[in-house]
Each structure stands twice: as structure tokens, then as C-alpha cells.
Design a protein around this motif. Structure first.
Motif, PDB file in Angstrom:
ATOM      1  N   LYS A 172     -34.486  -6.398  29.942  1.00 56.60           N
ATOM      2  CA  LYS A 172     -34.838  -6.173  31.344  1.00 56.60           C
ATOM      3  C   LYS A 172     -35.887  -5.088  31.521  1.00 56.60           C
ATOM      4  CE  LYS A 172     -30.368  -7.738  32.822  1.00 56.60           C
ATOM      5  NZ  LYS A 172     -29.032  -7.388  33.167  1.00 56.60           N
ATOM      6  N   GLY A 173     -36.110  -4.288  30.490  1.00 59.26           N
ATOM      7  CA  GLY A 173     -37.107  -3.230  30.575  1.00 59.26           C
ATOM      8  C   GLY A 173     -36.626  -1.953  31.232  1.00 59.26           C
ATOM      9  N   VAL A 174     -35.391  -1.919  31.716  1.00 59.05           N
ATOM     10  CA  VAL A 174     -34.852  -0.733  32.382  1.00 59.05           C
ATOM     11  C   VAL A 174     -33.612  -0.275  31.631  1.00 59.05           C
ATOM     12  CG1 VAL A 174     -33.890   0.183  34.529  1.00 59.05           C
ATOM     13  CG2 VAL A 174     -35.682  -1.552  34.623  1.00 59.05           C
ATOM     14  N   PRO A 175     -33.598   0.986  31.174  1.00 60.29           N
ATOM     15  CA  PRO A 175     -32.408   1.492  30.468  1.00 60.29           C
ATOM     16  C   PRO A 175     -31.175   1.487  31.379  1.00 60.29           C
ATOM     17  CG  PRO A 175     -34.272   2.959  30.173  1.00 60.29           C
ATOM     18  CD  PRO A 175     -34.665   1.970  31.226  1.00 60.29           C
ATOM     19  N   LYS A 176     -30.026   1.518  30.767  1.00 59.82           N
ATOM     20  CA  LYS A 176     -28.751   1.491  31.484  1.00 59.82           C
ATOM     21  C   LYS A 176     -28.332   2.922  31.850  1.00 59.82           C
ATOM     22  CE  LYS A 176     -24.397  -0.943  30.913  1.00 59.82           C
ATOM     23  NZ  LYS A 176     -23.511  -1.582  29.959  1.00 59.82           N
ATOM     24  N   PHE A 177     -28.900   3.442  32.944  1.00 65.40           N
ATOM     25  CA  PHE A 177     -28.654   4.824  33.350  1.00 65.40           C
ATOM     26  C   PHE A 177     -27.263   5.062  33.935  1.00 65.40           C
ATOM     27  CE2 PHE A 177     -33.298   4.645  33.628  1.00 65.40           C
ATOM     28  CZ  PHE A 177     -33.635   5.797  32.944  1.00 65.40           C
ATOM     29  N   LYS A 178     -26.677   4.078  34.548  1.00 61.80           N
ATOM     30  CA  LYS A 178     -25.472   4.282  35.355  1.00 61.80           C
ATOM     31  C   LYS A 178     -24.158   4.163  34.614  1.00 61.80           C
ATOM     32  CE  LYS A 178     -26.954   5.099  39.467  1.00 61.80           C
ATOM     33  NZ  LYS A 178     -26.748   6.414  39.973  1.00 61.80           N
ATOM     34  N   ASP A 179     -24.135   3.563  33.441  1.00 65.13           N
ATOM     35  CA  ASP A 179     -22.856   3.219  32.838  1.00 65.13           C
ATOM     36  C   ASP A 179     -23.043   3.042  31.335  1.00 65.13           C
ATOM     37  OD1 ASP A 179     -20.742   1.648  31.862  1.00 65.13           O
ATOM     38  OD2 ASP A 179     -21.101  -0.001  33.230  1.00 65.13           O
ATOM     39  N   PHE A 180     -22.602   4.063  30.562  1.00 69.48           N
ATOM     40  CA  PHE A 180     -22.745   3.975  29.109  1.00 69.48           C
ATOM     41  C   PHE A 180     -21.587   4.698  28.432  1.00 69.48           C
ATOM     42  CE2 PHE A 180     -25.509   7.223  30.886  1.00 69.48           C
ATOM     43  CZ  PHE A 180     -25.124   8.376  30.227  1.00 69.48           C
ATOM     44  N   ASP A 181     -21.364   4.350  27.169  1.00 67.03           N
ATOM     45  CA  ASP A 181     -20.237   4.884  26.412  1.00 67.03           C
ATOM     46  C   ASP A 181     -20.620   6.132  25.623  1.00 67.03           C
ATOM     47  OD1 ASP A 181     -18.503   2.791  27.210  1.00 67.03           O
ATOM     48  OD2 ASP A 181     -19.374   1.482  25.695  1.00 67.03           O
ATOM     49  N   VAL A 182     -19.663   7.064  25.549  1.00 66.88           N
ATOM     50  CA  VAL A 182     -19.848   8.304  24.787  1.00 66.88           C
ATOM     51  C   VAL A 182     -18.513   8.684  24.153  1.00 66.88           C
ATOM     52  CG1 VAL A 182     -21.676   9.199  26.299  1.00 66.88           C
ATOM     53  CG2 VAL A 182     -19.303   9.815  26.753  1.00 66.88           C
ATOM     54  N   THR A 183     -18.574   9.654  23.254  1.00 65.39           N
ATOM     55  CA  THR A 183     -17.363  10.336  22.800  1.00 65.39           C
ATOM     56  C   THR A 183     -17.487  11.787  23.237  1.00 65.39           C
ATOM     57  OG1 THR A 183     -18.288  10.812  20.618  1.00 65.39           O
ATOM     58  CG2 THR A 183     -16.947   8.825  20.824  1.00 65.39           C
ATOM     59  N   VAL A 184     -16.344  12.387  23.532  1.00 66.66           N
ATOM     60  CA  VAL A 184     -16.312  13.766  24.019  1.00 66.66           C
ATOM     61  C   VAL A 184     -15.274  14.523  23.211  1.00 66.66           C
ATOM     62  CG1 VAL A 184     -15.877  15.259  26.017  1.00 66.66           C
ATOM     63  CG2 VAL A 184     -16.932  13.016  26.358  1.00 66.66           C
ATOM     64  N   GLN A 185     -15.624  15.762  22.842  1.00 69.20           N
ATOM     65  CA  GLN A 185     -14.661  16.635  22.173  1.00 69.20           C
ATOM     66  C   GLN A 185     -14.965  18.075  22.556  1.00 69.20           C
ATOM     67  OE1 GLN A 185     -16.649  15.937  17.995  1.00 69.20           O
ATOM     68  NE2 GLN A 185     -14.986  17.379  17.757  1.00 69.20           N
ATOM     69  N   GLY A 186     -13.961  18.909  22.475  1.00 65.88           N
ATOM     70  CA  GLY A 186     -14.121  20.316  22.801  1.00 65.88           C
ATOM     71  C   GLY A 186     -15.137  20.979  21.886  1.00 65.88           C
ATOM     72  N   ALA A 187     -15.827  21.980  22.439  1.00 66.09           N
ATOM     73  CA  ALA A 187     -16.843  22.707  21.676  1.00 66.09           C
ATOM     74  C   ALA A 187     -16.642  24.202  21.885  1.00 66.09           C
ATOM     75  CB  ALA A 187     -18.243  22.284  22.123  1.00 66.09           C
ATOM     76  N   LYS A 188     -15.444  24.649  21.625  1.00 69.35           N
ATOM     77  CA  LYS A 188     -15.082  26.042  21.878  1.00 69.35           C
ATOM     78  C   LYS A 188     -16.091  27.006  21.249  1.00 69.35           C
ATOM     79  CE  LYS A 188     -11.069  28.946  22.140  1.00 69.35           C
ATOM     80  NZ  LYS A 188      -9.652  28.874  22.242  1.00 69.35           N
ATOM     81  N   GLY A 189     -16.614  27.880  22.084  1.00 73.03           N
ATOM     82  CA  GLY A 189     -17.543  28.902  21.601  1.00 73.03           C
ATOM     83  C   GLY A 189     -18.994  28.466  21.535  1.00 73.03           C
ATOM     84  N   GLU A 190     -19.282  27.170  21.723  1.00 72.45           N
ATOM     85  CA  GLU A 190     -20.680  26.717  21.675  1.00 72.45           C
ATOM     86  C   GLU A 190     -21.337  26.915  23.037  1.00 72.45           C
ATOM     87  OE1 GLU A 190     -21.970  23.203  19.698  1.00 72.45           O
ATOM     88  OE2 GLU A 190     -20.089  23.048  18.579  1.00 72.45           O
ATOM     89  N   LYS A 191     -22.626  27.175  22.998  1.00 67.97           N
ATOM     90  CA  LYS A 191     -23.402  27.346  24.222  1.00 67.97           C
ATOM     91  C   LYS A 191     -23.835  25.987  24.748  1.00 67.97           C
ATOM     92  CE  LYS A 191     -26.652  30.208  24.528  1.00 67.97           C
ATOM     93  NZ  LYS A 191     -27.857  31.001  24.393  1.00 67.97           N
ATOM     94  N   VAL A 192     -24.006  25.915  26.058  1.00 69.49           N
ATOM     95  CA  VAL A 192     -24.534  24.714  26.698  1.00 69.49           C
ATOM     96  C   VAL A 192     -25.930  24.451  26.138  1.00 69.49           C
ATOM     97  CG1 VAL A 192     -25.401  23.820  28.903  1.00 69.49           C
ATOM     98  CG2 VAL A 192     -23.180  24.970  28.806  1.00 69.49           C
ATOM     99  N   THR A 193     -26.230  23.183  25.879  1.00 64.05           N
ATOM    100  CA  THR A 193     -27.561  22.804  25.408  1.00 64.05           C
ATOM    101  C   THR A 193     -28.577  23.203  26.474  1.00 64.05           C
ATOM    102  OG1 THR A 193     -26.625  20.909  24.237  1.00 64.05           O
ATOM    103  CG2 THR A 193     -29.003  20.877  24.649  1.00 64.05           C
ATOM    104  N   GLY A 194     -29.558  23.982  26.094  1.00 64.61           N
ATOM    105  CA  GLY A 194     -30.583  24.421  27.038  1.00 64.61           C
ATOM    106  C   GLY A 194     -31.568  23.302  27.349  1.00 64.61           C
ATOM    107  N   ILE A 195     -32.138  23.337  28.536  1.00 66.72           N
ATOM    108  CA  ILE A 195     -33.054  22.281  28.947  1.00 66.72           C
ATOM    109  C   ILE A 195     -34.265  22.197  28.023  1.00 66.72           C
ATOM    110  CG2 ILE A 195     -34.361  23.699  30.597  1.00 66.72           C
ATOM    111  CD1 ILE A 195     -34.362  21.141  32.417  1.00 66.72           C
ATOM    112  N   ARG A 196     -34.703  23.317  27.496  1.00 68.71           N
ATOM    113  CA  ARG A 196     -35.857  23.307  26.587  1.00 68.71           C
ATOM    114  C   ARG A 196     -35.524  22.653  25.252  1.00 68.71           C
ATOM    115  NH1 ARG A 196     -39.491  26.226  29.412  1.00 68.71           N
ATOM    116  NH2 ARG A 196     -38.737  27.906  30.697  1.00 68.71           N
ATOM    117  N   GLU A 197     -34.238  22.617  24.897  1.00 68.39           N
ATOM    118  CA  GLU A 197     -33.815  21.924  23.666  1.00 68.39           C
ATOM    119  C   GLU A 197     -33.818  20.413  23.852  1.00 68.39           C
ATOM    120  OE1 GLU A 197     -30.171  23.701  21.867  1.00 68.39           O
ATOM    121  OE2 GLU A 197     -30.388  25.122  23.532  1.00 68.39           O
TER     122      GLU A 197
END
Length: 134
Positions: free
Chosen positions: A107-132
């Protein structure tokens, strides 16, 4: 040394639904690289049951990843009254876009609204910065 330090953080599979947020959009207009924009954008909103399954607390950092990207964001309760275990919400922005599949199904358009991920705790890690991300 406790036995628990050798155990991996629980990891769960979730479906991400993205949305628009007027407050985040206003912060973006003010400064895309500003602290307020990051605070409102680098977030995944989870059902209370999923927060429990991850053994985390609200505002802890979590790793959200799939085959297309990986980001560290803050976990927050979604605030919805109806349960939605297995479904998480992220505001449209660089952090959610880093996870959007590049497959378009012809279709030429990525699926922005609904996609699968895995999530796990990241104790002590910093939020990914926008510049990264860029």
C-alpha cells in the motif's frame, strides 16, 4: 548477592496503538528537542495488569522493541476504566515512529496505528534521547 539479580526482567508481548495528543503537539511547536516534548512523547501507556505482569511501577523506564527498532521510555498507567491488557498506547512521535514496521503490504503507507512489540522493565536505564533516534 541475591538470587534475583540473575533473573531477567519479565518480557511481555503487546500491541501498540498510536494517538495524537494536543499537549504533546503544543510542546513540539515550542521545542521539538525540549524537555517538555520528551516528557510527553517518550511514554508508553499500559493497563494496570500489564504493569503488574512487568513487575514495574508507574514512571519506571521500560524497553519497547520489535524487529524494526528499540526505545527506552517511561511506563505510565493509561487511565482508562476499561481493561485493555495486551494493548498499549504511545503518542505519535519519534519514539513510537522508531518502532513502526517498514512493511506496507503493497500500500505504500507504513502501519503507524497498530503494531506488535515486546516490553520489559529497564530499571536504571535512561529514556532514549531524541537525538539518539534521529
Amino acid at each position: 548477592m541475591g538470587f534475583g539479580q540473575f533473573l531477567a526482567a519479565p518480557e511481555i508481548k503487546l500491541k501498540i496503538v498510536t494517538y495524537r495528543d494536543v499537549f504533546q503537539n503544543t510542546a513540539q511547536e515550542s521545542s521539538r528537542f525540549g524537555e517538555e516534548y520528551e516528557k510527553l512523547s517518550a511514554v508508553v501507556k499500559l493497563d494496570s495488569k500489564d504493569i503488574s505482569r512487568l513487575s514495574i511501577k508507574e514512571d519506571d523506564t521500560v524497553i519497547v522493541k520489535n524487529g524494526f527498532g528499540k526505545v527506552v521510555v517511561k511506563a505510565q498507567k493509561s487511565g482508562y476504566e476499561e481493561e485493555h491488557s495486551g494493548i498499549a498506547y504511545m503518542v505519535n512521535g519519534p519514539w513510537s515512529n522508531a518502532l513502526v514496521p517498514d512493511e506496507t503490504g503493497g500500500k505504500g503507507v507504513p502501519k503507524f496505528k497498530d503494531f506488535d512489540v515486546t516490553v520489559q522493565g529497564a530499571k536504571g536505564e535512561k529514556v532514549t534521547g531524541i537525538r539518539e533516534i534521529f
